[in-house]
Design an enzyme around this catalytic site. Structure first.
Site, mmCIF file in Angstrom:
data_model
loop_
_atom_site.group_PDB
_atom_site.id
_atom_site.type_symbol
_atom_site.label_atom_id
_atom_site.label_comp_id
_atom_site.label_asym_id
_atom_site.label_seq_id
_atom_site.Cartn_x
_atom_site.Cartn_y
_atom_site.Cartn_z
ATOM 1 N N GLU A 36 9.528 -3.916 10.662
ATOM 2 C CA GLU A 36 9.952 -2.627 10.102
ATOM 3 C C GLU A 36 10.448 -1.697 11.195
ATOM 4 O O GLU A 36 9.769 -1.500 12.209
ATOM 5 C CB GLU A 36 8.798 -1.965 9.340
ATOM 6 C CG GLU A 36 9.184 -0.619 8.743
ATOM 7 C CD GLU A 36 8.150 -0.055 7.779
ATOM 8 O OE1 GLU A 36 8.357 1.087 7.311
ATOM 9 O OE2 GLU A 36 7.155 -0.742 7.488
ATOM 10 N N LYS A 86 -0.658 -9.446 3.462
ATOM 11 C CA LYS A 86 0.071 -8.887 4.604
ATOM 12 C C LYS A 86 -0.852 -7.977 5.389
ATOM 13 O O LYS A 86 -1.560 -7.148 4.807
ATOM 14 C CB LYS A 86 1.310 -8.120 4.140
ATOM 15 C CG LYS A 86 2.118 -7.514 5.300
ATOM 16 C CD LYS A 86 3.516 -7.117 4.858
ATOM 17 C CE LYS A 86 3.553 -5.891 3.978
ATOM 18 N NZ LYS A 86 3.114 -4.658 4.678
ATOM 19 N N ASP A 104 0.827 -1.202 0.000
ATOM 20 C CA ASP A 104 0.000 0.000 0.000
ATOM 21 C C ASP A 104 0.867 1.260 0.000
ATOM 22 O O ASP A 104 0.352 2.380 -0.089
ATOM 23 C CB ASP A 104 -1.005 0.001 1.153
ATOM 24 C CG ASP A 104 -0.362 -0.116 2.525
ATOM 25 O OD1 ASP A 104 0.874 -0.158 2.615
ATOM 26 O OD2 ASP A 104 -1.124 -0.178 3.517
ATOM 27 N N SER A 105 2.191 1.068 0.023
ATOM 28 C CA SER A 105 3.125 2.176 -0.218
ATOM 29 C C SER A 105 2.879 2.824 -1.568
ATOM 30 O O SER A 105 3.323 3.953 -1.818
ATOM 31 C CB SER A 105 4.569 1.674 -0.143
ATOM 32 O OG SER A 105 4.759 0.521 -0.953
ATOM 33 N N ASP A 157 -0.633 -6.241 0.322
ATOM 34 C CA ASP A 157 -1.108 -5.611 1.550
ATOM 35 C C ASP A 157 -2.628 -5.537 1.592
ATOM 36 O O ASP A 157 -3.268 -5.173 0.594
ATOM 37 C CB ASP A 157 -0.591 -4.170 1.640
ATOM 38 C CG ASP A 157 0.799 -4.069 2.217
ATOM 39 O OD1 ASP A 157 1.203 -4.978 2.967
ATOM 40 O OD2 ASP A 157 1.485 -3.074 1.926
ATOM 41 N N GLU A 197 -1.019 -5.421 8.901
ATOM 42 C CA GLU A 197 -0.282 -4.705 9.933
ATOM 43 C C GLU A 197 -0.969 -4.870 11.280
ATOM 44 O O GLU A 197 -2.187 -4.781 11.381
ATOM 45 C CB GLU A 197 -0.195 -3.216 9.588
ATOM 46 C CG GLU A 197 0.590 -2.929 8.317
ATOM 47 C CD GLU A 197 0.728 -1.438 8.053
ATOM 48 O OE1 GLU A 197 0.391 -0.629 8.952
ATOM 49 O OE2 GLU A 197 1.167 -1.075 6.954
#
EC number: 2.1.2.11
Length: 266
Positions: free
Chosen positions: A181, A112, A45-46, A84, A114
């Site tokens: 991270e 993925k 999602d970057s 993501d 978070e």
């Protein structure tokens, strides 16, 4: 490149060979990265920041993630595709499953998410329904407003203890991989040794089972002009992008990247 699967990644961890991962958002770079030997393509999602120009990842939608996942799938040459789940796409376990199904149908091999130990119920449900999950811990960009900015996580002993416990809990819940991270290198090494699943690092030292960088960062492209400490520009000294991608793979495999200058202390 022979098709990379979870079995491949577990085998690399078992024999101590580093895993290579890069973000990827389109078919052209998917082909270039996979043919250079990158084993995991992260549709991150970057993209909200590096492609769309937002100042965070929060505006990105599941539909946009599916679009870019499908693009990556069309260019991919054997790498595992990790996508993501964007902000608030896993507010409940059932919502996480529905959105994961959308991403898997678009071409993802794994999703993925978070979070921390509170993700256990969601990860368990996804794993039971055939969705492999990578749990993203440490600095989690989707919660940057709660964290107070892009800061190293796990420097205080109590926080480090909690992260170690959370990593074990998420593995027990069914997580197939972890991503750490901006975590102190020593803590990342401890977590890597404490779990049996592959652990990928970004700004987490060289002792993790593999490394990931944002594609644009490692090619020397930056909208903001601010380069994170953990980034190395692999285009420097290289004649073309393919050579830069190969240089990244070789540096990770040979454990010459990341160096101590790319990591954080407690």
């Amino acid at each position: 490149m022979p098709e990379v699967t979870l079995t491949t990644l577990n085998g690399l961890k078992a024999k101590g060979e580093k895993i290579t991962m890069l973000t990827c958002y389109d078919a052209t770079f998917a082909k270039a990265a996979s043919q250079a030997g990158v084993e995991v393509l992260l549709v991150g999602d970057s993209l909200g920041m590096v492609l769309q120009g937002h100042d965070s990842t929060l505006p990105v939608t599941t539909a946009e993630m599916a679009y870019h996942t499908a693009s990556v799938k069309r260019g991919n040459d054997g790498a595992l595709i990790l996508t993501d789940l964007p902000f608030m796409a896993h507010a409940t376990p059932e919502q996480a499953f529905a959105n994961s199904a959308t991403l898997m149908q678009a071409g993802a091999h794994m999703v993925k998410i978070e979070g921390a130990a509170w993700l256990a119920e969601t990860i368990r449900l996804l794993a039971e329904r055939g969705v492999p999950v990578c749990a993203h811990m440490g600095l989690t960009p989707q919660t940057v407003n709660v964290l107070g900015g892009y800061k190293v996580q796990g420097r205080q002993e109590a926080q480090a203890r909690q992260m170690r416990a959370d990593a074990i809990a998420l593995e027990q819940a069914g997580a197939a991989m972890l991503l750490l991270e901006c975590v102190p290198s020593e803590l990342a090494a401890e977590i890597t040794n404490a779990v049996g699943i592959p652990v990928i690092g970004i700004g987490a030292g060289s002792a993790t089972d593999g490394q990931v960088l944002v594609l644009h960062d490692m090619l020397g492209l930056s909208l903001s002009g601010r380069v994170p400490k953990f980034v190395k520009n692999f285009m420097q000294g290289q004649p073309d992008i393919h050579s830069a991608l190969v240089a990244y793979v070789e540096a990770v495999k040979q454990v010459s990247f990341p160096g101590s200058e790319h990591g954080f202390s407690a």
